[in-house]
Design a protein around this motif. Structure first.
Motif, PDB file in Angstrom:
ATOM      1  N   ASP A  86       0.852  -1.184   0.000  1.00  0.00           N
ATOM      2  CA  ASP A  86       0.000   0.000   0.000  1.00  0.00           C
ATOM      3  C   ASP A  86       0.886   1.232   0.000  1.00  0.00           C
ATOM      4  O   ASP A  86       1.790   1.349   0.821  1.00  0.00           O
ATOM      5  CB  ASP A  86      -0.907  -0.023   1.229  1.00  0.00           C
ATOM      6  N   SER A  89       0.075   3.388   3.590  1.00  0.00           N
ATOM      7  CA  SER A  89       0.408   2.824   4.896  1.00  0.00           C
ATOM      8  C   SER A  89       1.654   1.928   4.867  1.00  0.00           C
ATOM      9  O   SER A  89       2.164   1.549   5.920  1.00  0.00           O
ATOM     10  CB  SER A  89      -0.769   1.998   5.419  1.00  0.00           C
ATOM     11  N   TYR A  93       0.085  -6.622   1.174  1.00  0.00           N
ATOM     12  CA  TYR A  93      -1.108  -7.445   0.994  1.00  0.00           C
ATOM     13  C   TYR A  93      -0.864  -8.456  -0.111  1.00  0.00           C
ATOM     14  O   TYR A  93      -0.165  -8.169  -1.073  1.00  0.00           O
ATOM     15  CB  TYR A  93      -2.315  -6.586   0.591  1.00  0.00           C
ATOM     16  N   TYR A 117     -10.239  -2.218  -2.173  1.00  0.00           N
ATOM     17  CA  TYR A 117     -10.349  -2.729  -0.806  1.00  0.00           C
ATOM     18  C   TYR A 117     -11.812  -2.785  -0.388  1.00  0.00           C
ATOM     19  O   TYR A 117     -12.587  -1.876  -0.677  1.00  0.00           O
ATOM     20  CB  TYR A 117      -9.629  -1.796   0.184  1.00  0.00           C
ATOM     21  N   GLU A 120     -10.718  -3.432   5.107  1.00  0.00           N
ATOM     22  CA  GLU A 120      -9.255  -3.397   5.023  1.00  0.00           C
ATOM     23  C   GLU A 120      -8.715  -4.546   4.184  1.00  0.00           C
ATOM     24  O   GLU A 120      -7.504  -4.694   4.036  1.00  0.00           O
ATOM     25  CB  GLU A 120      -8.646  -3.439   6.432  1.00  0.00           C
ATOM     26  N   GLN A 121      -9.591  -5.372   3.622  1.00  0.00           N
ATOM     27  CA  GLN A 121      -9.174  -6.530   2.837  1.00  0.00           C
ATOM     28  C   GLN A 121      -9.043  -6.167   1.361  1.00  0.00           C
ATOM     29  O   GLN A 121      -9.999  -5.676   0.759  1.00  0.00           O
ATOM     30  CB  GLN A 121     -10.189  -7.660   3.001  1.00  0.00           C
TER      31      GLN A 121
END
Length: 189
Positions: A86, A89, A93, A117, A120-121
């Motif tokens: 990401d 952040s 992932y 997303y 948060e997935q």
């Protein structure tokens, strides 16, 4: 959560069905001679990729899916899937290979993609439109066997085969449409 009424159903709308996010791939409005209007929808599960057909009556509603899109840098491919970082952040992932489908064909290390997303997935990504790759092997064209639109197969650095014009040689850099896998142009080094 926000509700999406049938009159708001559109291609590309994101909804929650059975606790999972779905994308409306197709929405058809049907008004029979008698009775209520119907909305025939084809929905694609954003996590599994499966398709599902449902019919809703006028006045029905579904829960809208909170989908956000952010930038993510492709790091590498491993046995579990594609690993992205990401851009905001710096979290990493993994998106499974079955979700990635054909979009991963021309994905290059370090490419910045749009990551989708749900909460948060990460549930999907959109690869860059174009990729610049080196031709690792292609046959030479025999002099005299050329025509104005002759193409030949060429293997690029990731192992994929692309149809290219006759003037492209081994070692050339070419731009490829990453969505369709078609040759776009030769790139000057």
């Amino acid at each position: 959560m926000a509700q999406l009424n049938t009159s708001d159903f559109r291609k590309g709308s994101k909804v929650i069905l059975d606790g999972e996010p779905y994308d409306m791939v197709e929405v058809n409005f049907v008004k029979p001679g008698k009775g209520q209007a119907l909305y025939k929808c084809r929905l694609r599960n954003l996590i599994k990729g499966t398709l599902l057909d449902r019919t809703y009556k006028s006045g029905d509603s579904l829960e809208a899916a909170e989908i956000r899109v952010g930038d993510g840098q492709f790091l590498y491919k491993d046995s579990t899937g594609l690993v992205f970082m990401d851009q905001g952040s710096f979290d990493q992932y993994t998106i499974p290979l079955d979700v990635a489908a054909d979009q991963a064909r021309f994905l290059q290390d370090g490419a910045v993609c749009s990551i989708m997303y749900w909460g948060e997935q990460p549930i999907g990504f959109t690869a860059p439109d174009k990729a610049v790759m080196k031709v690792t092997y292609t046959e030479d064209v025999v002099r005299g066997n050329t025509s104005s639109n002759l193409t030949k197969p060429a293997t690029v650095e990731n192992g994929e085969v692309v149809q290219v014009p006759a003037f492209v040689n081994t070692g050339d850099m070419i731009r490829i449409n990453a969505q369709t896998g078609e040759y776009v142009e030769r790139v000057k080094s």
